[in-house]
Every structure is written in structure tokens, then in C-alpha cells.
Design a protein around this motif. Structure first.
Motif, mmCIF file in Angstrom:
data_model
loop_
_atom_site.group_PDB
_atom_site.id
_atom_site.type_symbol
_atom_site.label_atom_id
_atom_site.label_comp_id
_atom_site.label_asym_id
_atom_site.label_seq_id
_atom_site.Cartn_x
_atom_site.Cartn_y
_atom_site.Cartn_z
ATOM 1 N N VAL A 4 0.866 -1.170 0.000
ATOM 2 C CA VAL A 4 0.000 0.000 0.000
ATOM 3 C C VAL A 4 0.908 1.226 0.000
ATOM 4 O O VAL A 4 1.795 1.350 0.846
ATOM 5 C CB VAL A 4 -0.923 0.011 1.241
ATOM 6 N N LYS A 5 0.676 2.122 -0.949
ATOM 7 C CA LYS A 5 1.447 3.365 -1.022
ATOM 8 C C LYS A 5 0.524 4.519 -0.669
ATOM 9 O O LYS A 5 -0.632 4.541 -1.099
ATOM 10 C CB LYS A 5 2.010 3.571 -2.425
ATOM 11 N N VAL A 120 5.690 16.492 4.141
ATOM 12 C CA VAL A 120 5.120 15.508 3.227
ATOM 13 C C VAL A 120 5.751 14.138 3.516
ATOM 14 O O VAL A 120 6.968 13.978 3.406
ATOM 15 C CB VAL A 120 5.358 15.904 1.751
ATOM 16 N N VAL A 121 4.905 13.196 3.893
ATOM 17 C CA VAL A 121 5.361 11.845 4.206
ATOM 18 C C VAL A 121 4.814 10.909 3.123
ATOM 19 O O VAL A 121 3.606 10.843 2.914
ATOM 20 C CB VAL A 121 4.857 11.394 5.599
ATOM 21 N N GLU A 122 5.710 10.235 2.427
ATOM 22 C CA GLU A 122 5.313 9.265 1.397
ATOM 23 C C GLU A 122 5.834 7.898 1.828
ATOM 24 O O GLU A 122 7.042 7.731 2.028
ATOM 25 C CB GLU A 122 5.897 9.650 0.040
ATOM 26 N N LEU A 123 4.913 6.952 1.998
ATOM 27 C CA LEU A 123 5.293 5.636 2.497
ATOM 28 C C LEU A 123 4.747 4.509 1.640
ATOM 29 O O LEU A 123 3.704 4.645 0.994
ATOM 30 C CB LEU A 123 4.771 5.439 3.927
ATOM 31 N N GLU A 124 5.460 3.398 1.704
ATOM 32 C CA GLU A 124 5.014 2.137 1.140
ATOM 33 C C GLU A 124 4.933 1.171 2.318
ATOM 34 O O GLU A 124 5.919 0.972 3.027
ATOM 35 C CB GLU A 124 6.012 1.643 0.095
ATOM 36 N N VAL A 125 3.747 0.624 2.538
ATOM 37 C CA VAL A 125 3.507 -0.270 3.673
ATOM 38 C C VAL A 125 3.386 -1.692 3.150
ATOM 39 O O VAL A 125 2.609 -1.964 2.225
ATOM 40 C CB VAL A 125 2.214 0.138 4.423
ATOM 41 N N LYS A 126 4.129 -2.596 3.764
ATOM 42 C CA LYS A 126 4.149 -3.995 3.320
ATOM 43 C C LYS A 126 3.950 -4.921 4.518
ATOM 44 O O LYS A 126 4.615 -4.783 5.538
ATOM 45 C CB LYS A 126 5.489 -4.301 2.639
ATOM 46 N N VAL A 127 3.007 -5.854 4.387
ATOM 47 C CA VAL A 127 2.784 -6.897 5.385
ATOM 48 C C VAL A 127 2.861 -8.225 4.654
ATOM 49 O O VAL A 127 2.037 -8.512 3.778
ATOM 50 C CB VAL A 127 1.415 -6.750 6.091
ATOM 51 N N LYS A 128 3.853 -9.020 4.987
ATOM 52 C CA LYS A 128 4.072 -10.293 4.302
ATOM 53 C C LYS A 128 3.320 -11.420 5.008
ATOM 54 O O LYS A 128 3.904 -12.213 5.751
ATOM 55 C CB LYS A 128 5.568 -10.606 4.229
ATOM 56 N N VAL A 129 2.008 -11.447 4.794
ATOM 57 C CA VAL A 129 1.151 -12.498 5.339
ATOM 58 C C VAL A 129 0.241 -12.952 4.199
ATOM 59 O O VAL A 129 -0.476 -12.134 3.619
ATOM 60 C CB VAL A 129 0.298 -11.986 6.521
ATOM 61 N N PRO A 130 0.266 -14.233 3.860
ATOM 62 C CA PRO A 130 -0.578 -14.723 2.769
ATOM 63 C C PRO A 130 -2.062 -14.427 3.012
ATOM 64 O O PRO A 130 -2.520 -14.392 4.144
ATOM 65 C CB PRO A 130 -0.327 -16.235 2.758
ATOM 66 N N VAL A 131 -2.778 -14.214 1.967
ATOM 67 C CA VAL A 131 -4.227 -14.008 1.906
ATOM 68 C C VAL A 131 -4.682 -12.677 2.514
ATOM 69 O O VAL A 131 -5.338 -11.899 1.856
ATOM 70 C CB VAL A 131 -5.017 -15.184 2.540
ATOM 71 N N VAL A 132 -4.334 -12.387 3.766
ATOM 72 C CA VAL A 132 -4.847 -11.195 4.439
ATOM 73 C C VAL A 132 -3.852 -10.034 4.466
ATOM 74 O O VAL A 132 -4.127 -8.992 5.059
ATOM 75 C CB VAL A 132 -5.292 -11.526 5.887
ATOM 76 N N GLY A 133 -2.700 -10.201 3.833
ATOM 77 C CA GLY A 133 -1.680 -9.154 3.851
ATOM 78 C C GLY A 133 -2.193 -7.809 3.378
ATOM 79 O O GLY A 133 -1.901 -6.782 3.981
ATOM 80 N N GLY A 134 -2.961 -7.792 2.303
ATOM 81 C CA GLY A 134 -3.486 -6.534 1.761
ATOM 82 C C GLY A 134 -4.385 -5.817 2.750
ATOM 83 O O GLY A 134 -4.316 -4.594 2.898
ATOM 84 N N LYS A 135 -5.246 -6.564 3.426
ATOM 85 C CA LYS A 135 -6.128 -5.954 4.433
ATOM 86 C C LYS A 135 -5.311 -5.399 5.588
ATOM 87 O O LYS A 135 -5.600 -4.318 6.101
ATOM 88 C CB LYS A 135 -7.133 -6.991 4.958
ATOM 89 N N LEU A 136 -4.290 -6.133 5.995
ATOM 90 C CA LEU A 136 -3.446 -5.678 7.090
ATOM 91 C C LEU A 136 -2.621 -4.462 6.687
ATOM 92 O O LEU A 136 -2.379 -3.562 7.500
ATOM 93 C CB LEU A 136 -2.548 -6.816 7.581
ATOM 94 N N GLU A 137 -2.190 -4.398 5.424
ATOM 95 C CA GLU A 137 -1.456 -3.224 4.932
ATOM 96 C C GLU A 137 -2.340 -1.982 4.994
ATOM 97 O O GLU A 137 -1.898 -0.916 5.430
ATOM 98 C CB GLU A 137 -0.966 -3.462 3.512
ATOM 99 N N ALA A 138 -3.588 -2.123 4.557
ATOM 100 C CA ALA A 138 -4.513 -0.984 4.593
ATOM 101 C C ALA A 138 -4.749 -0.536 6.031
ATOM 102 O O ALA A 138 -4.786 0.671 6.318
ATOM 103 C CB ALA A 138 -5.825 -1.357 3.912
ATOM 104 N N LEU A 139 -4.888 -1.488 6.938
ATOM 105 C CA LEU A 139 -5.088 -1.174 8.348
ATOM 106 C C LEU A 139 -3.859 -0.468 8.919
ATOM 107 O O LEU A 139 -3.970 0.538 9.628
ATOM 108 C CB LEU A 139 -5.380 -2.456 9.134
ATOM 109 N N MET A 140 -2.676 -0.983 8.598
ATOM 110 C CA MET A 140 -1.432 -0.377 9.074
ATOM 111 C C MET A 140 -1.278 1.042 8.527
ATOM 112 O O MET A 140 -0.898 1.963 9.254
ATOM 113 C CB MET A 140 -0.245 -1.251 8.675
#
Length: 163
Positions: A4-5, A120-140
Motif C-alpha cells: 500500500v502506497k 510531506v510523508v510518502e510511504l510504502e507499507v508492506k505486510v508479508k502475510v498470505p491471503v490477508v496481507g493486503g487488508k493488514l497493509e490498509a489497516l497499518m
């Protein structure tokens, strides 16, 4: 899996030099942690050339997180935020949770905009967990944005002389 960016801007009624001085003050950083409800924090801020190195090692309460996130984090989680400012106008930022499959990396910079300054803060958030990683990235990412909003509130008061 994709990361997630996002970009978040904090705006202050101050010059870039004033905002930089605030960000380079360990007392300000501690006040932000307190306002964010951090369980504990250890802040090391070391001047380096025209900038500084900040290591903010904190323990955060995970109350309010969904059950799926708590399975990874537990009741509290340790977060280490490292900012490397190479000048008074910007640098890099990295957030990790030691022992957890999460990471946020990116840049931070100060931009003069008339009588105000934008951080200005620009970040890329990565959660390496299968299946739910995307949801966790959005939450983070959402939690990071909330933390930045608290920082802006504290920063606005700080710049107005409320230390």
C-alpha cells in the motif's frame, strides 16, 4: 502481494526552519508519543551533518485492532521508527515491528508553501502475510495516518508555544 502506497501532508503555520527545529527536538517527539497513547518509548536523536538520525523505539497498545491483526501483533507491539534526515529539508523514514512481517519505508520532506510549511510523508507499507496481507497493509497505513494526524495536532500546539 503488493504494498500500500500513500502520501500524507501535515501543514504548519511556520517556516521550514521552525518545523525542522521542532522535528529535531527529542522533547517534541516524546510529547507526540504521549499524545498517541504509546505504552512506552525510547527516543534517540543524534545530529548528523545538516540533519539528524532519529530512532524512536516504542511499545504500542493494540486495543481496537481487529482480531486478525491481534493474532500477529498480540496485546502490544513494538515499533521502531527510524528517520534519517540528510538535510533540514528531508530524508528517509522506515518503520519496522521487530519479529513481525511488517515494514513501512519512504521519504519525508519539508516544503515551504507561502506562509506555511508542509511536511510531506510518502510511504510504502508492506505486510508479508498470505491471503490477508493486503487488508493488514490498509489497516497499518490507516493507523500510521492517524498517528501523523496526532503529530500534526501536537506540532501545531508546539509551534504556538505550548511545550
Amino acid at each position: 502481494m503488493t504494498a500500500v502506497k500513500f502520501t500524507h501532508e501535515l501543514t504548519y503555520d511556520a517556516t521550514p526552519d521552525q518545523v525542522f527545529a521542532m522535528l529535531a527536538d527529542p522533547a517534541f517527539r516524546a510529547k507526540v508519543c504521549d499524545a498517541q497513547g504509546v505504552v512506552s518509548h525510547e527516543i534517540e536523536l543524534t545530529p548528523q551533518g545538516e540533519g539528524f538520525l532519529l530512532v524512536n523505539d516504542q511499545v504500542q497498545d493494540t486495543a481496537g485492532l481487529p482480531a486478525i491483526a491481534k493474532k500477529i501483533t498480540g496485546e502490544t507491539t513494538r515499533a521502531v521508527v527510524t528517520e534519517t534526515w540528510t538535510s533540514a529539508t528531508g530524508g528517509t523514514v522506515e518503520g519496522t515491528a521487530p519479529g513481525k512481517p511488517t515494514k513501512a519505508t519512504g521519504t519525508v520532506r519539508l516544503e515551504a508553501r507561502g506562509a506555511t510549511t508542509a511536511e510531506v510523508v510518502e510511504l510504502e507499507v508492506k505486510v508479508k502475510v498470505p491471503v490477508v496481507g493486503g487488508k493488514l497493509e490498509a489497516l497499518m497505513a490507516d493507523n500510521i495516518k492517524q498517528g501523523l494526524e496526532v503529530e500534526q495536532t501536537v506540532g501545531t500546539a508546539w509551534l504556538a508555544g505550548e511545550h
